[in-house]
Design an enzyme around this catalytic site. Structure first.
Site, PDB file in Angstrom:
ATOM      1  N   CYS A 197      38.251  30.712  35.342  1.00  0.00           N
ATOM      2  CA  CYS A 197      39.239  31.497  35.201  1.00  0.00           C
ATOM      3  C   CYS A 197      37.717  33.265  35.344  1.00  0.00           C
ATOM      4  O   CYS A 197      38.377  34.005  36.169  1.00  0.00           O
ATOM      5  CB  CYS A 197      40.587  32.394  33.833  1.00  0.00           C
ATOM      6  N   HIS A 198      37.125  32.966  34.254  1.00  0.00           N
ATOM      7  CA  HIS A 198      36.049  33.488  34.599  1.00  0.00           C
ATOM      8  C   HIS A 198      35.075  33.697  34.332  1.00  0.00           C
ATOM      9  O   HIS A 198      34.036  34.175  34.258  1.00  0.00           O
ATOM     10  CB  HIS A 198      36.466  34.820  32.804  1.00  0.00           C
ATOM     11  N   GLY A 199      34.666  32.482  34.907  1.00  0.00           N
ATOM     12  CA  GLY A 199      33.238  31.371  35.226  1.00  0.00           C
ATOM     13  C   GLY A 199      32.560  31.363  33.817  1.00  0.00           C
ATOM     14  O   GLY A 199      30.811  31.772  33.787  1.00  0.00           O
ATOM     15  N   TYR A 221      42.078  44.574  34.958  1.00  0.00           N
ATOM     16  CA  TYR A 221      41.690  43.038  35.145  1.00  0.00           C
ATOM     17  C   TYR A 221      40.505  43.268  35.444  1.00  0.00           C
ATOM     18  O   TYR A 221      39.467  42.702  34.801  1.00  0.00           O
ATOM     19  CB  TYR A 221      42.775  41.822  36.033  1.00  0.00           C
TER      20      TYR A 221
END
Lengths: 190, 430
Positions: free
Chosen positions: A154-156, B300
Site C-alpha cells: 500500500c505505502h511501501g 491521498y
C-alpha cells in the site's frame, strides 16, 4: 429586577447552578450512545484460537485468523533466523519488542519476538502498522521486501525476517500476539 | 433573511388567507423570484443550483437504493448486484447514485475554485464560506461511507486504511488511537459491524448536509451574491431579478451538466469506479494497489507524501481544514482575481497543483512519484500560507470599474445613464 440586587445575586447563582446541572446531566446521558459503538460482547468473546503447526514445514508460512485479524505464522529457515539475530544490533526505527506478552520497554531482539525453544516460528499479527493493509510475503512468489520478511504494497513498508519495520512509513514493528505452545507443535493464540 | 423586501402579491383568496397565516410563499418569492442578482454573473455561478440538484438526486436515488440494499457483510455485495440486475430500473438508479457522487464532487470543486478565483470568501461572506467548507467535510464523510457499502475489495480496504488514520494518535498518547479505531469499527478489525454503522450514518449525513445547505443559502442571501467584478450591488441597474434571468442561466448550466452526467450513467457507469471493487471484500488479501475514489486522490497524495505516519495524517487533515482560514489568510482587499495579476497566476498554479496531486495520488508510492507528491504538497500549502497573505501586500491591483453596470456597458452606461442601443439591457421596468 429589583434595584437593590447586587451582582452576582441569588438568581445568577441559581441560573449558573441549574445550567451546570443540565450540562453535566446531558454529557452523562450521551455516554451510552457513544459507548454502544465499542466492540460488543460477541466480538470480545472470539478471543482465542488453537492451531496445529506440524504441517508448516521449514520455509513455509500460514495465515490464521484471531479476533478478525490475520495472524502470520512463518516457520523460518535457519538463514532467516540467523539474519534476524544478526540484525538485532542494527539501527531499528522501532526498538520495542511489540510483544503483547512483554513490557513495551523490552528491546526488539529476535529472542524477544519469539518463544524460547521455538525460535524458528515467528508469529505476528499480519497488519501493517501504518494504515492496516495486509503485507505481502506469506504466499510463495510474494515480494518479501528488501529485508526478506514482509512488504506492504500500500505505502511501501519493508519488514525484516523478525517482522521489524526497517524502511517505509510504518511506525512500529509487526505486533506479536499473546500465544503459548501447548504441546510440541500446537499453539493457542489469545 | 436579507433586507430585500418581497413584492409577493397573493392573487387568490386562498393565497391571501394562507399568506396571513404562514407567509412561506412570500418568503420563497422574495428569495428565489425577485431576489436581486448581479447582472454580470457568468456560468461559473450556475454550480450552486447544480449542487442543490445533485444533493436532491442523491437523496432520492439513495432512498430507493436503501429499499433494496442489505447492510450486512454477507448480503451487501450480492444485494448491489441484485439491484443492478433484478430490481426494476435498478440498472439506472444504482449508477445514478454512484456516478452522482462523482458528479457532485466535480460540481463542488468547480464551485470552490470559483469562490477562490473571485474572492467570494471575503467580507462580508466569511460565514457563508465556512458553512461551505463544513458542507465539503460532510460530503467527504458521506462519500467515504457510501463507497464502503458495496463491500467490495476497495470498499473494505479503503475503510481499513482511512479508519487506521486515527491510530496515528497512538504516537501522541499510547492507546488513544487504538481505542478510537476499535470504537469506530465496533471490533478489532473492520467487519460487518462496521458496515452496518456506516450505512446508518451514510443515510443520516445527507440530511445534515441539507440543513447546512439551507444555512449556506441563508448566509448567501444576507450578503448577496458575489460576481465576476467582485463589486457590491450599488444601484438598481447593477442587478436583475433572479427569475427569469439567473434561473434561466442556471437551467442552461444544469442541462449541460446533465448531458455529461447522463453520458456516464448510461454509457460508462463503472468508469469512475475501480475494478477491484467487483471482487467481494476479503479481510485476508489486500489489493496490490489501494486507491480511493478520484475525488480524494489529491488528499491521498498529501497523506503519502509525508514520510511519517502522524505527519502524513496531520498534513492530510490540514489540507482540508486550511480552507476554513482562507478569509483571513488573504490580505488583499480586492475580491476578484480579474483585477489581481499576480494572484491570477498563483490561482492557476494552485489548480494545476491540485490536478497534479490527484494524478500522483493514483500512482504507487514509489520514486519519482513520491518526490513530486512532496513538491506539490509544498506548493499546495504555499498557496494558502505564502501566496494568499503575501500577494495581497505586494501586488498592485488593476483599475476596478466603478460599478457592475460600468463593467458590462462601459463608461457611458455607468451610473444609471441612458441605455445604449443594442446593449443587453433588461426590458422590464426597474
Amino acid at each position: 429586577m429589583a434595584a437593590t440586587a447586587e451582582e452576582p445575586n441569588r438568581r445568577d447563582f441559581l441560573v449558573i447552578a441549574g445550567s451546570a446541572f443540565a450540562a453535566v446531566g446531558g454529557a452523562i446521558s450521551l455516554w451510552p450512545f457513544i459507548a454502544q459503538m465499542n466492540p460488543d460482547s460477541s466480538a470480545q468473546a472470539l478471543a482465542s484460537v488453537e492451531l496445529d503447526l506440524s504441517p508448516v514445514k521449514e520455509g513455509q508460512a500460514i495465515t490464521a485468523m484471531w479476533r478478525g485479524k490475520p495472524v502470520f505464522i512463518r516457520n523460518r529457515t535457519k538463514e532467516e533466523v540467523a539474519k534476524a539475530i544478526a540484525d538485532d544490533g542494527a539501527a531499528l526505527p522501532d526498538n520495542s519488542a511489540r510483544n503483547m506478552a512483554l513490557p513495551e520497554s523490552d528491546p526488539a531482539t529476535d529472542a524477544n519476538r519469539t518463544k524460547q525453544g521455538h525460535e524458528n516460528f515467528l508469529i505476528l499479527i499480519g497488519i501493517c502498522t501504518h494504515l492496516g493493509c495486509i503485507p505481502k510475503g506469506q504466499a510463495i512468489g510474494d515480494s518479501k521486501g528488501e529485508f526478506g520478511g514482509w512488504f506492504c504494497p500500500c505505502h511501501g513498508s519493508h519488514y525484516d525476517t523478525a517482522g521489524r519495520i526497517r524502511k517505509g512509513p510504518a511506525p512500529r514493528n509487526l505486533e506479536v500476539p499473546p500465544y503459548a505452545f501447548i504441546g510440541d507443535s500446537k499453539i493457542k493464540i489469545g | 433573511m436579507s433586507a430585500h423586501e418581497s413584492n409577493y402579491e397573493p392573487t387568490s383568496r386562498l393565497g391571501k388567507w394562507f399568506d396571513e397565516r404562514l407567509p412561506v410563499a412570500r418568503l420563497m418569492h422574495g428569495q428565489f423570484v425577485d431576489f436581486p442578482t448581479p447582472r454580470n454573473l457568468n456560468y461559473a455561478w450556475t454550480f450552486g443550483g447544480i449542487l442543490t440538484f445533485c444533493l436532491a438526486l442523491q437523496i432520492v436515488s439513495g432512498i430507493v437504493l436503501a429499499m433494496h440494499y442489505q447492510p450486512s457483510a454477507e448480503g451487501a455485495f450480492a444485494s448491489v448486484d441484485h439491484i443492478r440486475r433484478d430490481v426494476n430500473f435498478g440498472w439506472l438508479i444504482q449508477p445514478m447514485h454512484a456516478v452522482g457522487a462523482s458528479m457532485f464532487f466535480v460540481a463542488v470543486y468547480i464551485h470552490i475554485f470559483r469562490g477562490l478565483y473571485y474572492g467570494s470568501y471575503k467580507a462580508p461572506r466569511e460565514v457563508l464560506w465556512i458553512l461551505g467548507v463544513f458542507i465539503l467535510f460532510a460530503m467527504m464523510a458521506t462519500a467515504f461511507m457510501g463507497y464502503a457499502l458495496p463491500w467490495g475489495q476497495m470498499s473494505f480496504w479503503g475503510v481499513t486504511v482511512i479508519t487506521n488514520l486515527f491510530s496515528a494518535l497512538d504516537s501522541i498518547w499510547a492507546g488513544l488511537g487504538t481505542a478510537i479505531t476499535e470504537w469506530l469499527w465496533g471490533g478489532y478489525a473492520v467487519t460487518g459491524v462496521t458496515l452496518n454503522r456506516f450505512f446508518s450514518l451514510h443515510y443520516l449525513l445527507p440530511f445534515v448536509i441539507a440543513g447546512l445547505v439551507i444555512l449556506h443559502i441563508w448566509a448567501l442571501h444576507v450578503a448577496g451574491q458575489n460576481n465576476p467584478t467582485g463589486l457590491d450591488i450599488k444601484s438598481k441597474s447593477d442587478s436583475v431579478p433572479m427569475y427569469p434571468y439567473a434561473v434561466a442561466k442556471d437551467a442552461v448550466g444544469l442541462f449541460a451538466f446533465l448531458i455529461v452526467f447522463a453520458w456516464f450513467v448510461l454509457i460508462m457507469p463503472d468508469y469512475l469506479g475501480h475494478a477491484d471493487n467487483f471482487t467481494p471484500a476479503n479481510p485476508l488479501v489486500t489489493p496490490p494497489h489501494i486507491v480511493p475514489e478520484w475525488y480524494f486522490l489529491p488528499f491521498y497524495a498529501i497523506l503519502r507524501a509525508i514520510p511519517s505516519k502522524l505527519g502524513g495524517v496531520i498534513a492530510m487533515f490540514a489540507s482540508v481544514l486550511i480552507l476554513l482560514f482562507v478569509p483571513w489568510l488573504d490580505t488583499s482587499r480586492v475580491r476578484s482575481a480579474k483585477y489581481r495579476p499576480y494572484y491570477k497566476i498563483a490561482f492557476w498554479f494552485f489548480v494545476f497543483t491540485c490536478v497534479a496531486l490527484g494524478w500522483l495520488g493514483s500512482k504507487p508510492a514509489e520514486q519519482p512519484y513520491v518526490f513530486w507528491a512532496q513538491f506539490f504538497t509544498f506548493a499546495y500549502f504555499a498557496f494558502f500560507l505564502i501566496a494568499l497573505p503575501v500577494l495581497g501586500l505586494i501586488e498592485t491591483p488593476k483599475q476596478l470599474p466603478r460599478s457592475i453596470t460600468e463593467s458590462v456597458l462601459g463608461k457611458s452606461g455607468g451610473g444609471g445613464a441612458a441605455v445604449p442601443a443594442g446593449a443587453a439591457a433588461a426590458p422590464e421596468k426597474r
